[in-house]
Design a protein around this motif. Structure first.
Motif, short mmCIF file in Angstrom:
data_model
loop_
_atom_site.label_atom_id
_atom_site.label_comp_id
_atom_site.label_asym_id
_atom_site.label_seq_id
_atom_site.Cartn_x
_atom_site.Cartn_y
_atom_site.Cartn_z
N HIS A 182 33.95 51.71 32.10
CA HIS A 182 34.90 50.60 32.13
C HIS A 182 35.33 50.33 33.56
O HIS A 182 35.18 51.18 34.45
N ASN A 183 35.86 49.14 33.77
CA ASN A 183 36.63 48.87 34.98
C ASN A 183 37.73 47.89 34.64
O ASN A 183 37.77 47.36 33.53
N LYS A 184 38.67 47.69 35.58
CA LYS A 184 39.83 46.85 35.30
C LYS A 184 39.86 45.67 36.25
O LYS A 184 39.66 45.84 37.46
N ASP A 185 40.14 44.48 35.71
CA ASP A 185 40.19 43.28 36.56
C ASP A 185 41.14 43.49 37.74
O ASP A 185 40.82 43.11 38.86
N ASN A 186 42.32 44.09 37.48
CA ASN A 186 43.28 44.20 38.60
C ASN A 186 42.80 45.18 39.67
O ASN A 186 43.09 44.99 40.85
N SER A 187 42.04 46.20 39.28
CA SER A 187 41.51 47.12 40.28
C SER A 187 40.41 46.43 41.11
O SER A 187 40.35 46.60 42.33
N ILE A 188 39.56 45.66 40.43
CA ILE A 188 38.49 44.95 41.16
C ILE A 188 39.12 43.92 42.11
O ILE A 188 38.69 43.78 43.26
N ARG A 189 40.16 43.26 41.62
CA ARG A 189 40.83 42.25 42.45
C ARG A 189 41.46 42.92 43.68
O ARG A 189 41.35 42.40 44.81
N GLY A 190 42.11 44.07 43.48
CA GLY A 190 42.71 44.80 44.60
C GLY A 190 41.65 45.23 45.60
O GLY A 190 41.84 45.14 46.82
N PHE A 191 40.51 45.66 45.08
CA PHE A 191 39.39 46.07 45.94
C PHE A 191 38.90 44.88 46.77
O PHE A 191 38.71 44.98 47.99
N ALA A 192 38.74 43.73 46.10
CA ALA A 192 38.27 42.53 46.80
C ALA A 192 39.25 42.16 47.92
O ALA A 192 38.85 41.91 49.06
N ARG A 193 40.55 42.18 47.61
CA ARG A 193 41.56 41.83 48.62
C ARG A 193 41.51 42.80 49.80
O ARG A 193 41.57 42.38 50.96
N ALA A 194 41.41 44.11 49.49
CA ALA A 194 41.37 45.10 50.58
C ALA A 194 40.17 44.82 51.49
O ALA A 194 40.28 44.87 52.71
N CYS A 195 39.02 44.47 50.90
CA CYS A 195 37.82 44.21 51.71
C CYS A 195 37.98 42.94 52.55
O CYS A 195 37.63 42.92 53.73
N PHE A 196 38.51 41.89 51.94
CA PHE A 196 38.67 40.64 52.70
C PHE A 196 39.72 40.82 53.81
O PHE A 196 39.53 40.32 54.93
N ASN A 197 40.81 41.54 53.51
CA ASN A 197 41.81 41.80 54.55
C ASN A 197 41.19 42.58 55.71
O ASN A 197 41.47 42.30 56.88
N TYR A 198 40.36 43.56 55.37
CA TYR A 198 39.75 44.38 56.43
C TYR A 198 38.76 43.55 57.25
O TYR A 198 38.65 43.71 58.45
N GLY A 199 38.08 42.62 56.57
CA GLY A 199 37.19 41.68 57.28
C GLY A 199 37.97 40.86 58.30
O GLY A 199 37.54 40.69 59.45
N LEU A 200 39.13 40.37 57.89
CA LEU A 200 39.98 39.60 58.81
C LEU A 200 40.43 40.49 59.97
O LEU A 200 40.44 40.06 61.13
N ASP A 201 40.80 41.74 59.65
CA ASP A 201 41.25 42.70 60.66
C ASP A 201 40.18 42.94 61.72
O ASP A 201 40.45 42.91 62.91
N LEU A 202 38.95 43.20 61.26
CA LEU A 202 37.86 43.53 62.20
C LEU A 202 37.13 42.28 62.68
O LEU A 202 36.24 42.38 63.52
N LYS A 203 37.49 41.13 62.12
CA LYS A 203 36.78 39.87 62.41
C LYS A 203 35.28 40.03 62.17
O LYS A 203 34.44 39.72 63.01
N GLN A 204 34.96 40.57 60.99
CA GLN A 204 33.55 40.79 60.63
C GLN A 204 33.27 40.22 59.25
O GLN A 204 34.16 40.16 58.40
N ASP A 205 32.00 39.84 59.03
CA ASP A 205 31.57 39.35 57.72
C ASP A 205 31.76 40.44 56.67
O ASP A 205 31.69 41.64 56.97
N VAL A 206 31.97 40.00 55.42
CA VAL A 206 32.04 40.93 54.29
C VAL A 206 30.86 40.66 53.37
O VAL A 206 30.63 39.51 52.98
N TRP A 207 30.09 41.70 53.06
CA TRP A 207 28.99 41.61 52.11
C TRP A 207 29.41 42.32 50.83
O TRP A 207 30.05 43.37 50.88
N PHE A 208 29.00 41.75 49.71
CA PHE A 208 29.19 42.46 48.44
C PHE A 208 27.94 42.26 47.60
O PHE A 208 27.32 41.18 47.65
N ALA A 209 27.57 43.29 46.86
CA ALA A 209 26.34 43.21 46.08
C ALA A 209 26.53 43.95 44.77
O ALA A 209 27.23 44.96 44.70
N SER A 210 25.90 43.47 43.72
CA SER A 210 25.87 44.20 42.46
C SER A 210 24.56 43.85 41.75
O SER A 210 23.68 43.22 42.34
#
Ligand code: NAP
Ligand code: MG
Length: 403
Positions: A182-210
């Motif tokens: 299982h996974n939870k929508d709110n956990s996935i959403r939090g993960f996505a936000r953390a990645c996008f925030n870190y992208g802004l921090d480092l000024k780098q592209d964000v890749w995601f794959a599944s």
């Protein structure tokens, strides 16, 4: 020289074995002479965790929530051998696991590159940061062995008590195995936000794959949530910085990563992140050159080195032998935390100091002065192996010339 002042404290989490020794030397040689350090100190050494029934770990995580920035050193995760070695009351949980659960964070691992140490993939001239979703999937699974003649189904009971059933497999003619994830929508959403925030921090592209083409509901949900969060909250900020969010199939991502030059954040589902972070860190050369940052969805940062307490070196140290332990990732944990503190408090002098500390560290290695682990793999012609403390003093000399 007047020391650099800090407006707000950061949380300092002290630790175990060789890294605890390095921690004190780093502070004495590279931080305290230059910065009027304000820190709220927590001793996460196993002895004190045991004395406080591990309350100190929880307290340190709560303090991190309060102050927003922490720097942590490597800690022992107890096993059977540690139970006797430290006469423990209980086999305390991994401090990193406890802190991660309280901060609900995502871990980002980034290698530190230096001239002379070529990654096994020589085209990786810039770091690849791996972000691993630290919740659910196979790490919180339910699995069973089933006997021939059994039929396995997924059954979901909703809030009104209605059941939805779907067949997994009919084991008519053989024994077998099944697994529920299982996974939870709110956990996935939090993960996505953390990645996008870190992208802004480092000024780098964000890749995601599944694997959304095969897993049309499960993996596809990850893909959809990432896209929704990006479109609603990050698209404009990314455009303003000229960076991108890029989604692709996991197989395609692996092929592109190998061909790439690095310089982006690769967001991975839990299992992909577990496997790929080991591959990527090995490919960059040395675990001792890998930093690790825990970022919560609401922007709290905890910096540390990715490696452990370097137990083998500690036992040599206890016998009075000199060690050549690499402190680079731990120094970068300090510089990362000080820089973030400086950004949040608007104290540019602190950010500038963090930059110089990193520069002095890299310059030391690139001028040929390094610890044993790097000495073995560096291709520099004039290189010299130094001991743990001498290495820090060499960095200090160069830092003195910069501040
Ligand atoms: P480790 O401390 O990462 O060390 C494993 C080996 O890697 C060392 O023996 C050493 O190789 C090399 N190494 C790692 N860091 C190095 C450095 N800074 N400089 C030079 N060489 C380095 O892993 P471990 O020995 O498996 O684990 C020791 C303890 O650390 C365990 O109790 C574990 O629970 C804990 N741990 C904590 C964290 C954390 O807090 N984040 C992470 C991982 C492990 P050589 O011996 O060949 O020189
Ligand atoms: Mg792994």
């Amino acid at each position: 020289m007047a020391k650099i002042q800090m407006k707000t404290p950061l949380v300092e989490m002290d630790c175990d074995e060789m890294t605890r020794i390095l921690w004190q030397w780093i502070k004495d040689i590279l931080i305290l002479p230059y910065v009027d350090l304000k820190s709220e100190y927590y001793d996460l050494g196993l002895k004190y965790r045991n004395e406080t029934n591990d309350k100190v770990t929880v307290d340190s995580a709560e303090a991190t929530k309060k102050y927003g920035v922490a720097v942590k050193c490597a800690t022992i995760t107890p096993n059977a051998a540690r139970m006797t070695e430290y006469d423990l009351k209980e086999m305390w949980k991994s401090p990193n696991g406890t802190i991660r659960a309280i901060l609900d964070g995502t871990v980002f691992r980034t290698p530190i590159l230096v001239k002379g140490v070529t990654p096994y993939i020589p085209t990786w001239t810039q770091p690849i940061t791996i972000a691993r979703h630290a919740y659910g999937d196979v790490y919180k699974n339910t699995e069973m062995q089933v006997k021939k003649g059994s039929k396995a189904e997924l059954v979901v009971t909703d809030a009104e008590g209605n059941e939805t059933r779907q067949e997994i497999f009919d084991f008519k003619d053989t024994d077998g195995i099944i697994q529920g994830l299982h996974n939870k929508d709110n956990s996935i959403r939090g993960f996505a936000r953390a990645c996008f925030n870190y992208g802004l921090d480092l000024k780098q592209d964000v890749w995601f794959a599944s694997k959304d083409t095969i897993s049309k509901k499960y993996d596809h949900r990850f893909k959809d949530i990432f896209q929704e969060v990006f479109d609603a909250e990050y698209k404009e900020k990314f455009e303003a910085l000229g960076i991108e969010y890029f989604y692709t199939l996991i197989d395609d991502a692996v092929a592109r990563v190998i061909r790439s030059n690095g310089g982006y954040i690769w967001a991975c589902k839990n299992y992909d992140g577990d496997v790929m972070s080991d591959m990527v860190s090995t490919a960059y050369g040395s675990l001792a050159m890998m930093t690790s940052v825990l970022v919560s969805p609401d922007g709290i940062y905890e910096y540390e080195a990715a490696h452990g307490t370097v137990q083998r070196h500690y036992y040599k140290y206890l016998k009075g032998e000199t060690t050549s332990t690499n402190s680079v990732a731990t120094i970068f944990a300090w510089s990362g935390a000080l820089r973030k503190r400086g950004e949040l408090d608007n104290t540019p002098e602190l950010c500038a100091f963090a930059d110089k500390l990193e520069k002095a560290t890299i310059q030391t290695i690139e001028e040929g002065v390094m610890t044993g682990d790097l000495y073995l793999i560096s291709k520099l012609e004039n290189k010299k192996k130094v001991d743990s403390e001498e290495f820090l003093k060499e960095i200090g000399k160069r830092l003195d010339a910069m501040v």
